[in-house]
Design a protein around this motif. Structure first.
Motif, PDB file in Angstrom:
ATOM      1  N   ARG A   5     -21.919  -0.342  31.240  1.00 31.46           N
ATOM      2  CA  ARG A   5     -22.207  -1.936  30.364  1.00 31.46           C
ATOM      3  C   ARG A   5     -21.233  -1.076  28.424  1.00 31.46           C
ATOM      4  NH1 ARG A   5     -26.473  -3.609  33.175  1.00 31.46           N
ATOM      5  NH2 ARG A   5     -28.587  -2.078  31.986  1.00 31.46           N
ATOM      6  N   ALA A   6     -22.078   0.303  28.296  1.00 29.02           N
ATOM      7  CA  ALA A   6     -21.159   0.479  27.348  1.00 29.02           C
ATOM      8  C   ALA A   6     -19.527   0.460  27.363  1.00 29.02           C
ATOM      9  CB  ALA A   6     -21.539   1.766  26.604  1.00 29.02           C
ATOM     10  N   LEU A   7     -19.426   0.789  28.990  1.00 24.94           N
ATOM     11  CA  LEU A   7     -17.411   1.175  28.881  1.00 24.94           C
ATOM     12  C   LEU A   7     -17.134  -0.312  28.734  1.00 24.94           C
ATOM     13  CD1 LEU A   7     -18.070   3.879  31.914  1.00 24.94           C
ATOM     14  CD2 LEU A   7     -17.028   3.738  29.233  1.00 24.94           C
ATOM     15  N   ARG A   8     -17.873  -1.458  28.732  1.00 30.08           N
ATOM     16  CA  ARG A   8     -16.953  -2.594  29.343  1.00 30.08           C
ATOM     17  C   ARG A   8     -17.108  -3.716  28.127  1.00 30.08           C
ATOM     18  NH1 ARG A   8     -20.923  -6.178  33.098  1.00 30.08           N
ATOM     19  NH2 ARG A   8     -22.496  -6.303  30.939  1.00 30.08           N
ATOM     20  N   ASP A   9     -18.175  -2.995  27.487  1.00 28.47           N
ATOM     21  CA  ASP A   9     -18.191  -3.310  26.173  1.00 28.47           C
ATOM     22  C   ASP A   9     -17.498  -3.246  25.579  1.00 28.47           C
ATOM     23  OD1 ASP A   9     -21.172  -5.151  26.313  1.00 28.47           O
ATOM     24  OD2 ASP A   9     -22.321  -3.871  25.958  1.00 28.47           O
ATOM     25  N   GLU A  10     -16.863  -1.622  25.248  1.00 30.63           N
ATOM     26  CA  GLU A  10     -16.045  -1.348  24.645  1.00 30.63           C
ATOM     27  C   GLU A  10     -14.255  -1.452  25.032  1.00 30.63           C
ATOM     28  OE1 GLU A  10     -16.256   3.032  24.484  1.00 30.63           O
ATOM     29  OE2 GLU A  10     -18.816   2.819  24.345  1.00 30.63           O
ATOM     30  N   GLY A  11     -13.869  -2.389  26.000  1.00 30.02           N
ATOM     31  CA  GLY A  11     -12.935  -2.903  27.018  1.00 30.02           C
ATOM     32  C   GLY A  11     -12.197  -1.525  27.492  1.00 30.02           C
ATOM     33  N   LEU A  12     -12.611  -0.742  27.989  1.00 29.06           N
ATOM     34  CA  LEU A  12     -12.525   0.199  29.068  1.00 29.06           C
ATOM     35  C   LEU A  12     -12.868  -0.183  30.381  1.00 29.06           C
ATOM     36  CD1 LEU A  12     -14.220   3.645  27.206  1.00 29.06           C
ATOM     37  CD2 LEU A  12     -11.564   1.999  26.677  1.00 29.06           C
ATOM     38  N   ILE A  13     -13.296  -1.081  30.627  1.00 27.11           N
ATOM     39  CA  ILE A  13     -12.936  -1.335  31.977  1.00 27.11           C
ATOM     40  C   ILE A  13     -13.454  -2.497  31.650  1.00 27.11           C
ATOM     41  CG2 ILE A  13     -14.194   0.936  33.339  1.00 27.11           C
ATOM     42  CD1 ILE A  13     -17.455  -0.662  33.137  1.00 27.11           C
ATOM     43  N   ARG A  14     -13.473  -3.904  32.428  1.00 32.57           N
ATOM     44  CA  ARG A  14     -13.507  -5.174  32.955  1.00 32.57           C
ATOM     45  C   ARG A  14     -14.983  -5.519  33.944  1.00 32.57           C
ATOM     46  NH1 ARG A  14     -10.415  -4.390  29.004  1.00 32.57           N
ATOM     47  NH2 ARG A  14      -8.222  -5.308  28.828  1.00 32.57           N
ATOM     48  N   ALA A  15     -14.792  -4.980  34.603  1.00 33.78           N
ATOM     49  CA  ALA A  15     -16.005  -5.376  35.386  1.00 33.78           C
ATOM     50  C   ALA A  15     -16.882  -4.212  36.212  1.00 33.78           C
ATOM     51  CB  ALA A  15     -15.655  -6.155  36.572  1.00 33.78           C
ATOM     52  N   ILE A  16     -18.187  -4.257  36.109  1.00 35.32           N
ATOM     53  CA  ILE A  16     -18.745  -3.215  37.128  1.00 35.32           C
ATOM     54  C   ILE A  16     -19.179  -3.193  38.255  1.00 35.32           C
ATOM     55  CG2 ILE A  16     -21.483  -2.293  36.964  1.00 35.32           C
ATOM     56  CD1 ILE A  16     -21.831  -2.783  33.959  1.00 35.32           C
ATOM     57  N   GLY A  17     -18.588  -2.763  39.149  1.00 33.91           N
ATOM     58  CA  GLY A  17     -18.936  -2.623  41.148  1.00 33.91           C
ATOM     59  C   GLY A  17     -20.035  -1.459  41.624  1.00 33.91           C
ATOM     60  N   MET A  18     -20.718  -2.156  42.034  1.00 34.40           N
ATOM     61  CA  MET A  18     -21.024  -0.932  43.503  1.00 34.40           C
ATOM     62  C   MET A  18     -21.344  -1.143  44.846  1.00 34.40           C
ATOM     63  SD  MET A  18     -25.491  -2.273  42.884  1.00 34.40           S
ATOM     64  CE  MET A  18     -25.750  -1.425  44.265  1.00 34.40           C
ATOM     65  N   ARG A  19     -21.881  -0.443  45.105  1.00 36.64           N
ATOM     66  CA  ARG A  19     -21.597  -0.633  46.955  1.00 36.64           C
ATOM     67  C   ARG A  19     -23.074  -1.801  47.784  1.00 36.64           C
ATOM     68  NH1 ARG A  19     -20.267   5.034  49.508  1.00 36.64           N
ATOM     69  NH2 ARG A  19     -20.205   4.121  51.481  1.00 36.64           N
ATOM     70  N   GLY A  20     -22.312  -2.777  49.058  1.00 39.07           N
ATOM     71  CA  GLY A  20     -23.653  -2.947  49.442  1.00 39.07           C
ATOM     72  C   GLY A  20     -24.678  -1.719  49.285  1.00 39.07           C
TER      73      GLY A  20
END
Length: 292
Positions: free
Chosen positions: A69-84
Motif C-alpha cells: 500500500r505504501a508503494l502504491r501511495d508513492e506512485g511506484l505501483i498502480r495496483a496490488i496483485g496476488m495469486r488465487g
C-alpha cells in the motif's frame, strides 16, 4: 509504443536473497527499485505477491500488505496483485491432504489483509470449470481484475508435446518433471487436439486463438498471460485473435479438452503443477512471460 499503452507487471517474494524472508519490507522495496531500473520506467502497473507463504503465524503478512500500500501511495505501483488459491512449491514438496485442503482458507485470510485489486488465476481449456469458476466469481464479486495464467497450458494446447515429434526439454525446464509432458500423456492430448482442430481449424494459430478467447470470455474483467520464447510467437499471440469465435465453438472446444483432462486424471495423471518437484530443492492480451 507510449508507456501509457503498456501494462507492466512483476512479482515479489519467491527469492529472498540475503533478506530474512522474501516478504521482508525492505527486500520488497529493493526488488521493486531494481525492477524499475531494469525496465527503465518510474512505476509498475501491477505488483504481485508471488505466493502466500508469509512464514510461521503469517509473521510477514501485515508488513507485506502495508509495504504494497505504501508503494502504491508513492506512485511506484498502480495496483496490488496476488495469486488465487494455490500451494507454494515447498507445500507441494511436503504433500499431504492438509496442505491441499488449507489453500482456500489461506487465500481468504491473505486476501482480507492484502485487499488486492488483481487476482492471478490459473485457467485454460484443460482446467476443470469447477476449479476455476469459483475464484473467478469471487474476483468479480470483490471488484478485482483477473489475470489468467497458463492460458496455453505451457504449450500443451498448441501441440508442443507431440509424440510424433518429441521435444527435448532442457535440464532447467520445469516442464520436464511434469507428467502431462510425458509421451503417454502426449498421446491423449494429441488425440484431443486433433478433435479440436476439426472444430476450430488446422493451424497452430487456430489453436492459439480459441485458447486465448476461452480465457478472455471467462469474465469481462479478465486478461490473459501469454508466454513466448520467440518473437514469432509474440506476433502470433497478438495477431491471431480477430473477432471472438462463436460461443458454441468455445463451448465445443471446452467440452473436447475437458474430456482430455478427465482421461488424464482417470489414467493416474495429475493436473499441471500438482506433481512435487523431483529435486530437493488492459488490452485483452496484456502481459507476457516465458512459456512456449
Amino acid at each position: 509504443m507510449p508507456r501509457a499503452d503498456l501494462v507492466l507487471a512483476s512479482k515479489v517474494g519467491y527469492f529472498r536473497g540475503t533478506a530474512p524472508h522474501g516478504f521482508d519490507p525492505g527486500h520488497m522495496r529493493r526488488q521493486l527499485e531494481q525492477s524499475l531500473e531494469n525496465l527503465r520506467t518510474d512505476h509498475l502497473d501491477i505488483y504481485f505477491l508471488h505466493h502466500s507463504d508469509f512464514g510461521p503465524d503469517d509473521r510477514w503478512l501485515r508488513g507485506a500488505a502495508d509495504t504494497m500500500r505504501a508503494l502504491r501511495d508513492e506512485g511506484l505501483i498502480r495496483a496490488i496483485g496476488m495469486r488465487g488459491p494455490h500451494r507454494f512449491a515447498a507445500q507441494r514438496r511436503a504433500g499431504g491432504t492438509a496442505a491441499r485442503e488449507d489453500k482456500s482458507a489461506t487465500f481468504r485470510r491473505v486476501f482480507d489483509v492484502v485487499e488486492p485489486q488483481i487476482l492471478a488465476v490459473r485457467d485454460n481449456l484443460l482446467t476443470p470449470s469447477a476449479r476455476s469458476a469459483p475464484i473467478i466469481s469471487f474476483a468479480e464479486q470483490h471488484g478485482c481484475g483477473i489475470l489468467l495464467n497458463k492460458t496455453l497450458g505451457q504449450g500443451l494446447l498448441v501441440g508442443v508435446n507431440d509424440p510424433a515429434h518429441p521435444r527435448v526439454l532442457g535440464p532447467g525446464d520445469h516442464r520436464s518433471r511434469k507428467r502431462w509432458f510425458t509421451p503417454a500423456a502426449g498421446v491423449v492430448i494429441g488425440e484431443g487436439l486433433a478433435r479440436l482442430r476439426a472444430i476450430v481449424g488446422p493451424d497452430r494459430a487456430d489453436l492459439v486463438r480459441v485458447a486465448l478467447w476461452s480465457g478472455l470470455l471467462r469474465s469481462e474483467n479478465a486478461a490473459v498471460l501469454v508466454g513466448f520464447t520467440r518473437a514469432a510467437q509474440v506476433e502470433m499471440n497478438l495477431t491471431c485473435l480477430g473477432e471472438p469465435p462463436p460461443i458454441d465453438v468455445i463451448d465445443a472446444a471446452r467440452a473436447v479438452m475437458a474430456d482430455v483432462q478427465r482421461r488424464l486424471d482417470n489414467t493416474g495423471e495429475v493436473f499441471l503443477d500438482e506433481r512435487p518437484p523431483m529435486s530437493a530443492v488492459a488490452p485483452p492480451v496484456g502481459a507476457t512471460a516465458p512459456n512456449p
